[in-house]
Design a protein around this motif. Structure first.
Motif, PDB file in Angstrom:
ATOM      1  N   LEU A 129       0.842  -1.204   0.000  1.00  0.00           N
ATOM      2  CA  LEU A 129       0.000   0.000   0.000  1.00  0.00           C
ATOM      3  C   LEU A 129       0.875   1.250   0.000  1.00  0.00           C
ATOM      4  CD1 LEU A 129      -2.996   0.870   0.118  1.00  0.00           C
ATOM      5  CD2 LEU A 129      -2.869   0.684   2.595  1.00  0.00           C
ATOM      6  N   LYS A 130       1.902   1.258   0.832  1.00  0.00           N
ATOM      7  CA  LYS A 130       2.818   2.406   0.887  1.00  0.00           C
ATOM      8  C   LYS A 130       3.515   2.607  -0.462  1.00  0.00           C
ATOM      9  CE  LYS A 130       6.766   4.255   3.362  1.00  0.00           C
ATOM     10  NZ  LYS A 130       7.770   4.062   4.402  1.00  0.00           N
ATOM     11  N   GLU A 131       3.994   1.522  -1.058  1.00  0.00           N
ATOM     12  CA  GLU A 131       4.687   1.614  -2.348  1.00  0.00           C
ATOM     13  C   GLU A 131       3.745   2.070  -3.464  1.00  0.00           C
ATOM     14  OE1 GLU A 131       6.285  -2.334  -2.674  1.00  0.00           O
ATOM     15  OE2 GLU A 131       8.010  -1.864  -1.385  1.00  0.00           O
ATOM     16  N   ALA A 132       2.528   1.545  -3.469  1.00  0.00           N
ATOM     17  CA  ALA A 132       1.552   1.943  -4.491  1.00  0.00           C
ATOM     18  C   ALA A 132       1.145   3.402  -4.306  1.00  0.00           C
ATOM     19  CB  ALA A 132       0.328   1.027  -4.442  1.00  0.00           C
ATOM     20  N   ASN A 133       1.011   3.829  -3.053  1.00  0.00           N
ATOM     21  CA  ASN A 133       0.704   5.229  -2.774  1.00  0.00           C
ATOM     22  C   ASN A 133       1.806   6.139  -3.307  1.00  0.00           C
ATOM     23  OD1 ASN A 133      -1.749   5.994  -1.312  1.00  0.00           O
ATOM     24  ND2 ASN A 133      -1.091   4.504   0.207  1.00  0.00           N
ATOM     25  N   GLN A 134       3.052   5.741  -3.102  1.00  0.00           N
ATOM     26  CA  GLN A 134       4.178   6.542  -3.578  1.00  0.00           C
ATOM     27  C   GLN A 134       4.185   6.610  -5.105  1.00  0.00           C
ATOM     28  OE1 GLN A 134       6.088   8.383  -1.488  1.00  0.00           O
ATOM     29  NE2 GLN A 134       6.826   9.315  -3.367  1.00  0.00           N
ATOM     30  N   ALA A 135       3.905   5.491  -5.749  1.00  0.00           N
ATOM     31  CA  ALA A 135       3.852   5.457  -7.222  1.00  0.00           C
ATOM     32  C   ALA A 135       2.720   6.358  -7.724  1.00  0.00           C
ATOM     33  CB  ALA A 135       3.653   4.019  -7.712  1.00  0.00           C
ATOM     34  N   TYR A 136       1.595   6.333  -7.035  1.00  0.00           N
ATOM     35  CA  TYR A 136       0.448   7.171  -7.393  1.00  0.00           C
ATOM     36  C   TYR A 136       0.826   8.651  -7.267  1.00  0.00           C
ATOM     37  CZ  TYR A 136      -4.396   8.858  -7.438  1.00  0.00           C
ATOM     38  OH  TYR A 136      -5.565   9.513  -7.741  1.00  0.00           O
ATOM     39  N   LEU A 137       1.440   9.015  -6.138  1.00  0.00           N
ATOM     40  CA  LEU A 137       1.864  10.402  -5.910  1.00  0.00           C
ATOM     41  C   LEU A 137       2.837  10.859  -6.990  1.00  0.00           C
ATOM     42  CD1 LEU A 137       2.073  12.982  -4.155  1.00  0.00           C
ATOM     43  CD2 LEU A 137       3.783  11.775  -2.780  1.00  0.00           C
ATOM     44  N   GLU A 138       3.803  10.018  -7.322  1.00  0.00           N
ATOM     45  CA  GLU A 138       4.786  10.376  -8.344  1.00  0.00           C
ATOM     46  C   GLU A 138       4.137  10.547  -9.718  1.00  0.00           C
ATOM     47  OE1 GLU A 138       7.889   7.426  -8.038  1.00  0.00           O
ATOM     48  OE2 GLU A 138       8.393   8.097  -6.005  1.00  0.00           O
ATOM     49  N   LYS A 139       3.158   9.719 -10.027  1.00  0.00           N
ATOM     50  CA  LYS A 139       2.498   9.793 -11.337  1.00  0.00           C
ATOM     51  C   LYS A 139       1.544  10.978 -11.431  1.00  0.00           C
ATOM     52  CE  LYS A 139      -0.380   7.489 -14.689  1.00  0.00           C
ATOM     53  NZ  LYS A 139      -1.063   6.321 -15.154  1.00  0.00           N
ATOM     54  N   HIS A 140       0.723  11.168 -10.409  1.00  0.00           N
ATOM     55  CA  HIS A 140      -0.366  12.145 -10.504  1.00  0.00           C
ATOM     56  C   HIS A 140      -0.082  13.476  -9.803  1.00  0.00           C
ATOM     57  CE1 HIS A 140      -2.828   9.199 -12.473  1.00  0.00           C
ATOM     58  NE2 HIS A 140      -2.685   8.357 -11.475  1.00  0.00           N
ATOM     59  N   GLY A 141       0.899  13.515  -8.915  1.00  0.00           N
ATOM     60  CA  GLY A 141       1.237  14.764  -8.244  1.00  0.00           C
ATOM     61  C   GLY A 141       0.405  15.053  -6.999  1.00  0.00           C
ATOM     62  N   PHE A 142      -0.428  14.128  -6.588  1.00  0.00           N
ATOM     63  CA  PHE A 142      -1.195  14.243  -5.339  1.00  0.00           C
ATOM     64  C   PHE A 142      -1.429  12.833  -4.815  1.00  0.00           C
ATOM     65  CE2 PHE A 142      -4.199  14.188  -8.860  1.00  0.00           C
ATOM     66  CZ  PHE A 142      -5.152  13.249  -8.483  1.00  0.00           C
ATOM     67  N   ILE A 143      -1.743  12.746  -3.523  1.00  0.00           N
ATOM     68  CA  ILE A 143      -1.918  11.425  -2.943  1.00  0.00           C
ATOM     69  C   ILE A 143      -3.234  10.794  -3.365  1.00  0.00           C
ATOM     70  CG2 ILE A 143      -0.457  11.975  -0.952  1.00  0.00           C
ATOM     71  CD1 ILE A 143      -3.123  12.022   0.712  1.00  0.00           C
ATOM     72  N   PHE A 144      -3.286   9.480  -3.257  1.00  0.00           N
ATOM     73  CA  PHE A 144      -4.477   8.706  -3.552  1.00  0.00           C
ATOM     74  C   PHE A 144      -5.556   9.046  -2.531  1.00  0.00           C
ATOM     75  CE2 PHE A 144      -6.765   4.633  -2.706  1.00  0.00           C
ATOM     76  CZ  PHE A 144      -7.396   4.498  -3.936  1.00  0.00           C
ATOM     77  N   ILE A 145      -6.726   9.455  -3.027  1.00  0.00           N
ATOM     78  CA  ILE A 145      -7.850   9.807  -2.165  1.00  0.00           C
ATOM     79  C   ILE A 145      -8.938   8.759  -2.341  1.00  0.00           C
ATOM     80  CG2 ILE A 145      -9.624  11.545  -1.636  1.00  0.00           C
ATOM     81  CD1 ILE A 145      -6.805  12.598  -1.078  1.00  0.00           C
ATOM     82  N   ILE A 146      -9.368   8.215  -1.205  1.00  0.00           N
ATOM     83  CA  ILE A 146     -10.467   7.258  -1.203  1.00  0.00           C
ATOM     84  C   ILE A 146     -11.238   7.431   0.094  1.00  0.00           C
ATOM     85  CG2 ILE A 146      -9.088   5.393  -0.169  1.00  0.00           C
ATOM     86  CD1 ILE A 146     -10.707   3.434  -1.983  1.00  0.00           C
ATOM     87  N   CYS A 147     -12.534   7.282   0.027  1.00  0.00           N
ATOM     88  CA  CYS A 147     -13.347   7.296   1.233  1.00  0.00           C
ATOM     89  C   CYS A 147     -13.122   5.939   1.892  1.00  0.00           C
ATOM     90  CB  CYS A 147     -14.819   7.534   0.894  1.00  0.00           C
ATOM     91  SG  CYS A 147     -15.857   7.681   2.365  1.00  0.00           S
ATOM     92  N   ALA A 148     -12.203   5.903   2.851  1.00  0.00           N
ATOM     93  CA  ALA A 148     -11.700   4.650   3.415  1.00  0.00           C
ATOM     94  C   ALA A 148     -12.597   4.061   4.492  1.00  0.00           C
ATOM     95  CB  ALA A 148     -10.296   4.888   3.981  1.00  0.00           C
ATOM     96  N   THR A 149     -13.578   4.814   4.952  1.00  0.00           N
ATOM     97  CA  THR A 149     -14.440   4.326   6.021  1.00  0.00           C
ATOM     98  C   THR A 149     -15.071   2.995   5.632  1.00  0.00           C
ATOM     99  OG1 THR A 149     -14.875   6.584   6.735  1.00  0.00           O
ATOM    100  CG2 THR A 149     -16.429   4.910   7.485  1.00  0.00           C
ATOM    101  N   GLY A 150     -14.843   1.997   6.468  1.00  0.00           N
ATOM    102  CA  GLY A 150     -15.431   0.685   6.249  1.00  0.00           C
ATOM    103  C   GLY A 150     -14.671  -0.201   5.285  1.00  0.00           C
ATOM    104  N   LEU A 151     -13.579   0.293   4.709  1.00  0.00           N
ATOM    105  CA  LEU A 151     -12.805  -0.504   3.749  1.00  0.00           C
ATOM    106  C   LEU A 151     -11.603  -1.150   4.435  1.00  0.00           C
ATOM    107  CD1 LEU A 151     -12.635   1.851   0.629  1.00  0.00           C
ATOM    108  CD2 LEU A 151     -14.233  -0.026   1.057  1.00  0.00           C
ATOM    109  N   SER A 152     -11.294  -2.368   4.039  1.00  0.00           N
ATOM    110  CA  SER A 152     -10.081  -3.024   4.524  1.00  0.00           C
ATOM    111  C   SER A 152      -8.881  -2.460   3.757  1.00  0.00           C
ATOM    112  CB  SER A 152     -10.174  -4.534   4.292  1.00  0.00           C
ATOM    113  OG  SER A 152     -10.132  -4.808   2.897  1.00  0.00           O
TER     114      SER A 152
END
Length: 172
Positions: free
Chosen positions: A104-127
């Motif tokens: 998750l940390k690595e994918a988040n970093q890849a997302y940030l590098e690609k898109h220029g902002f962090i991955f946003i998700i409504c995480a409530t209730g999600l594993s």
């Protein structure tokens, strides 16, 4: 906070209150000036309308107020002002395996590098696994598409925070 209290706050205090639900200044300004609201549902409907009038710069501004999913230290340090309302939003990461959290940390970093902002998700209730799966599915998208996706997730988060902040003394 009751709805009546929210309606009667000074503009400055109302700005502070709305900022804990969403950090986009133009959205906050709209919400402060949209008062008084008749019901909590009116607050939420107005919030959606105000959000729909925001642009990419507003969306990106709102995204900066989120910690990276799974980054508990960042959550504690940077976002103390949203601590109460945001508590529990990432609880799905609490029971995740080290391997899942690392991926998750690595994918988040890849997302940030690609898109220029962090991955946003409504995480409530999600594993953590569900968040990771969604992140991996969205990572290949264009940045424009991801701004739209993240903006849709942001309004879900905002509405949950409004509900949570007003739920203690719900008055309809």
């Amino acid at each position: 906070m009751t709805l009546n209290e929210l309606n009667t706050l000074s503009a400055s205090a109302a700005t502070d209150w709305f900022q804990q639900t969403c950090a986009a200044q133009s959205w906050i300004y709209s919400m402060v000036n949209g008062r008084p609201f008749g019901t909590i549902n009116d607050v939420k409907e107005y919030a959606k309308t105000a959000w729909s009038k925001c642009g990419n710069e507003d969306f990106l501004e709102a995204f900066t107020a989120h910690p990276m999913i799974g980054d508990v230290d960042s959550l504690r340090k940077k976002f103390a002002n949203t601590k109460t309302i945001a508590s529990g939003e990432q609880s799905g990461t609490a029971g995740a395996s080290e391997a899942t959290l690392l991926t998750l940390k690595e994918a988040n970093q890849a997302y940030l590098e690609k898109h220029g902002f962090i991955f946003i998700i409504c995480a409530t209730g999600l594993s953590a696994e569900a968040m990771l799966s969604t992140l991996q599915a969205r990572l290949p998208n264009s940045t424009d598409e991801e701004i739209r996706n993240a903006a849709q997730e942001q309004i879900k988060i905002t509405l949950l925070r409004i509900d949570k902040a007003l739920a203690a003394k719900d008055e309809h």
